[in-house]
Write an enzyme that holds these catalytic residues in place. Structure first.
Site, PDB file in Angstrom:
ATOM      1  N   CYS A   1      14.981   5.718   6.930  1.00  0.00           N
ATOM      2  CA  CYS A   1      14.616   6.300   8.307  1.00  0.00           C
ATOM      3  C   CYS A   1      13.018   6.289   8.640  1.00  0.00           C
ATOM      4  O   CYS A   1      12.362   5.666   7.998  1.00  0.00           O
ATOM      5  CB  CYS A   1      14.818   8.079   8.225  1.00  0.00           C
ATOM      6  SG  CYS A   1      16.575   8.421   7.867  1.00  0.00           S
TER       7      CYS A   1
ATOM      8  N   ASP B   1      17.470 -15.330   1.049  1.00  0.00           N
ATOM      9  CA  ASP B   1      17.953 -13.931   1.595  1.00  0.00           C
ATOM     10  C   ASP B   1      17.038 -12.795   0.757  1.00  0.00           C
ATOM     11  O   ASP B   1      16.656 -13.251  -0.385  1.00  0.00           O
ATOM     12  CB  ASP B   1      19.364 -13.586   1.274  1.00  0.00           C
ATOM     13  CG  ASP B   1      20.002 -12.716   2.094  1.00  0.00           C
ATOM     14  OD1 ASP B   1      19.399 -11.952   2.805  1.00  0.00           O
ATOM     15  OD2 ASP B   1      21.191 -12.573   2.150  1.00  0.00           O
TER      16      ASP B   1
ATOM     17  N   CYS C   1       8.162   1.439  -7.684  1.00  0.00           N
ATOM     18  CA  CYS C   1       9.557   1.862  -8.379  1.00  0.00           C
ATOM     19  C   CYS C   1      10.420   0.772  -8.511  1.00  0.00           C
ATOM     20  O   CYS C   1      10.678   0.009  -7.387  1.00  0.00           O
ATOM     21  CB  CYS C   1      10.143   3.186  -7.823  1.00  0.00           C
ATOM     22  SG  CYS C   1      11.885   3.267  -8.237  1.00  0.00           S
TER      23      CYS C   1
ATOM     24  N   CYS D   1       8.315   2.474  -3.367  1.00  0.00           N
ATOM     25  CA  CYS D   1       9.535   1.647  -3.096  1.00  0.00           C
ATOM     26  C   CYS D   1       9.400   0.275  -3.171  1.00  0.00           C
ATOM     27  O   CYS D   1       8.806  -0.148  -1.907  1.00  0.00           O
ATOM     28  CB  CYS D   1      10.530   2.390  -2.151  1.00  0.00           C
ATOM     29  SG  CYS D   1      12.020   1.272  -2.079  1.00  0.00           S
TER      30      CYS D   1
END
Length: 488
Positions: A11, A371, A470, A256
């Site tokens: 988000c 990718d 992380c 992250c």
């Protein structure tokens, strides 16, 4: 290819505190949400405050649909706006219901309170059960609502300030959040102690801007100041005209890593690094680890593969080509089950350039594709099939395809704000042999001649502060545990 292959996106949040009367908060919010559209296309919403009241609106779809001209005209009638927050969403938790869209709100006796957040609550069931037992009504399955209701509960029941309530919640909730809470005369910006999700601070004249990514600041011609620190709480009070800073203890950081691999726009600085440059370094590392001899060209799977493959091409001196064209008008509405539907989504979203394969007289048959990840592998398989089909159509022959991935094999779901498939759905787990991922087996599954992943150590070498990230989706080392509803 997260948007088709099972991991839903993040988000995006933004908050604006007007310092210059010439600045139009609604206009700035609208531009900001457009800049964050890549972080969420399911719904969008805004809330405005003028010191006396709060007005909000949230709608379905992309920004231009959720906040169309009629909505904007209605919001523009709300005068003398001093504060504003906005949100774009993907459904990391909760069914596709507009009640799950943000901003969330409660209406205590002091007036409406609204919140936008990016993240997830790992011990959701425990916190929800606690609140329900104490008479708090929970209307959705959304983590943002639970975060807001928990803050309001401790603020009201314990008779403490909102900032103190946020501190209590930070101690009780096990999860991640970059969040902005707003009342009629106050804005509070706060981030979880891990700093798992990004949140930056910028300034446009005397107007302050808080956003998930720095690309928002560039769009608004604002100046980047710094990131909100992990565990930091910033309170801006219109009544006292003061800004105060508070800190929840932050023992470690766990940013992250997928923000840099995939989520963030390449022109955004996230966790102190420009995402595009990090992806370029990942490409160079992939070329060192998995070189392809005598390749004719390399090409990215757009968009997150672009910088990755440019780095790969530069390192090996292989020609770089844009061999796959992405339809920008096909959004992530095609997150759907079933191989047949995923193949349909691939057909709509990607097309292959014909001329990269040469001609029947002079075929080009040795190619590298890059990718960001392979999740289930079903849509990767469909894409490879389409690539081969076009090459055969142009040359009458089948190519050699070498697939390079800018992440390690994904083996563990993420409980910190990404809606991941189950353990068994992840292709790396389906090809697990004696604790090792059978990469050759995955290559055969998706139909490529070779497959090369990066390792966690490779990723660590590509970032400036490797111990502050992380990597749980690769190694299962969760910094604050998993969801309380998970079973393998």
């Amino acid at each position: 290819m997260f948007e088709l292959d099972g991991w839903l996106h993040e988000c995006g949040v933004v908050g604006i505190v007007r310092g210059d009367k010439s600045h139009n908060i609604l206009e700035l919010l609208y531009k900001s949400l457009f800049c964050l559209q890549h972080r969420g296309q399911e719904s969008a919403g805004v809330a405005l405050a003028n010191g006396h009241n709060v007005k909000k609106h949230k709608g379905w779809g992309r920004v231009e649909l959720a906040l169309d001209e009629d909505v904007l005209r209605g919001l523009a009638r709300f005068r003398d706006v001093k504060l504003g927050i906005g949100h774009v969403r993907y459904a990391t938790a909760g069914a596709p219901d507009l009640r799950n869209a943000q901003p969330h709100y409660v209406e205590p006796s002091s007036g409406r309170m609204v919140l936008t957040s990016n993240g997830d609550i790992a011990n959701y069931r425990q916190i929800r059960s606690y609140l329900v037992r104490h008479g708090v009504e929970i209307n959705t399955r959304n983590d943002g609502e639970l975060l807001l209701k928990a803050i309001e509960h401790f603020h009201r029941v314990d008779g403490i300030s909102l900032v103190e309530a946020i501190k209590v919640v930070s101690q009780r909730i096990r999860g991640t959040w970059s969040a902005i809470l707003m009342t009629r005369d106050k804005m509070i910006i706060f981030r979880d102690p891990l700093g798992n999700r990004p949140l930056c601070i910028g300034q446009l004249g005397k107007t302050m801007i808080f956003a998930s990514e720095t690309c928002v600041l560039d769009c608004l011609n604002a100046v980047y100041q710094r990131d909100v620190k992990p565990g930091e709480i910033i309170e801006i009070d219109l009544k006292s005209n003061q800004m105060t800073y508070h800190q929840v203890p932050s023992i470690r950081r766990a940013h992250c890593i997928f923000e840099l691999i995939y989520f963030a726009r390449p022109d955004s600085f996230v966790f102190g690094e420009e995402a595009g440059h990090v992806r370029h370094r990942m490409g160079r590392r992939s070329a060192q680890r998995h070189p392809v001899k005598q390749a004719d060209f390399c090409t990215p799977v757009p968009d997150s593969g672009n910088q990755f493959m440019s780095g790969y091409a530069k390192e090996l001196g292989v020609p770089f080509a844009l061999g796959i064209i992405k339809n920008p008008y096909v959004g992530r509405t095609f997150i759907m089950p079933g191989q047949r539907r995923r193949k349909w989504a691939v057909d709509l979203k990607f097309n292959i350039m014909h001329d990269i394969w040469g001609t029947r007289m002079k075929p080009i048959l040795n190619a590298i594709f890059g990718d960001d990840s392979i999740v289930r592998a079903t849509t990767t398989q469909a894409l490879i099939s389409k690539i081969k089909c076009i090459c055969h159509l142009v040359t009458g022959r089948l190519p050699k395809i070498h697939y390079r991935v800018s992440s390690p094999p994904i083996r563990f779901p993420c409980p910190y704000g990404i809606d991941t498939p189950t353990f068994g759905e992840l292709v790396a787990n389906r090809f697990l042999r004696r604790g090792q991922v059978n990469v050759a087996g995955i290559a055969q599954e998706i139909g490529v001649d070779s497959l090369g992943y990066l390792t966690v150590d490779d990723l660590r070498d590509c970032v400036s502060h490797p111990d502050e990230f992380c990597y749980a989706c690769f190694n299962g080392e969760y910094p604050i545990g998993t969801k309380d509803c998970w079973t393998k």
